[in-house]
Design an enzyme around this catalytic site. Sequence first.
Site, short mmCIF file in Angstrom:
data_model
loop_
_atom_site.label_atom_id
_atom_site.label_comp_id
_atom_site.label_asym_id
_atom_site.label_seq_id
_atom_site.Cartn_x
_atom_site.Cartn_y
_atom_site.Cartn_z
N ASP A 142 6.84 -2.27 4.04
CA ASP A 142 8.06 -1.43 4.49
C ASP A 142 7.38 -0.09 5.25
O ASP A 142 8.39 0.69 5.67
CB ASP A 142 9.21 -1.26 3.37
CG ASP A 142 8.59 -0.48 1.88
OD1 ASP A 142 7.38 -0.39 2.29
OD2 ASP A 142 9.09 -0.28 1.57
N SER A 143 6.22 0.15 5.08
CA SER A 143 5.46 1.12 5.77
C SER A 143 5.96 1.08 7.45
O SER A 143 5.75 2.28 8.07
CB SER A 143 4.12 1.18 5.72
OG SER A 143 3.53 -0.09 5.95
N LYS A 180 6.50 -8.55 -2.67
CA LYS A 180 5.84 -7.51 -3.44
C LYS A 180 6.94 -6.45 -3.94
O LYS A 180 7.85 -6.22 -3.32
CB LYS A 180 4.88 -6.54 -2.65
CG LYS A 180 4.31 -5.39 -3.37
CD LYS A 180 3.25 -4.89 -2.45
CE LYS A 180 3.52 -3.96 -1.36
NZ LYS A 180 4.43 -2.84 -2.02
N GLU A 237 -1.84 2.20 -6.04
CA GLU A 237 -1.94 3.14 -5.15
C GLU A 237 -1.70 4.67 -5.45
O GLU A 237 -1.18 4.98 -6.83
CB GLU A 237 -0.45 2.90 -4.07
CG GLU A 237 -0.62 4.00 -3.05
CD GLU A 237 0.68 3.83 -1.90
OE1 GLU A 237 0.76 4.52 -1.09
OE2 GLU A 237 1.31 2.86 -2.24
#
Length: 263
Positions: A44-45, A112, A181
């Site tokens: 979704d980046s 994810k 992350e």
Amino acid sequence: MMKKMTISKILNAKGNTPLVMITAYDALFAKLFEQSADILLVGDSLNMSFAGKSDTLSATLEQMLYHTNAVCSGSPSSFVICDMPFGTYMSKEDALSNAVKVFQQTPADAVKIEGGADKADIVRHLTSNGIAVCGHIGLLPQSVRSEGGYKVKGKDEASALSLIEDAKAIEAAGAFCMVIEGVKADVATRVAASVSIPVIGIGAGNGVDGQVLVFSDMLGLFEEFTPKFVKKYLDGATLVKDAVATYAEEVKKRDFPSEKYIY
């Protein structure tokens, strides 16, 4: 054609050669990445890199379905993971309904989900209903507003133990791998050692089971901001701008199209 990456091969990578994951959002770049990447993440980046938004939160399921189909078309031998966007897995029922749409409407291999122990029940509900899940712990981009920014995790022992608990909960819920992350490198190494499934890092040091980067960052195409953990392997923005400037100059001088490029 290259052999298709599978969940079994991903699981077998634990403790062996690190996994290579990179984001992809269209067929063109997916095809370029196919030979080198073990896993393509339709992140979704894309909302930030290509839609010009300040965060990922307004990405929709429809967007993700469109881009996932494009990536799968461009790279049929790649293992493709579709990010579940913000708001699509607030409950077990919504999560399953939306994940089923991903599996029915795209050839994606997995979805994810962001979150640790607090999302374990949702991950378990998906995996028990035939949905392959990649977890995502540590810094959670979809929580940027509630946390007041992007904050590195694992800065103290309590945070480290919480991350280990998150990783174990996601593994126990049936996830086949997870992204970690924005976590201190030594802590991420401990997290990876605490579970038997691969842990793929982004801004989490070199002691994990693989790495993922946003392709527009690592190719130097996104100029607004470069995170500390991103290595630019190409000055893409300059190369593209120089090429377009040359094209524009040739058009204005009537150098293009020359005899070679006309019928």
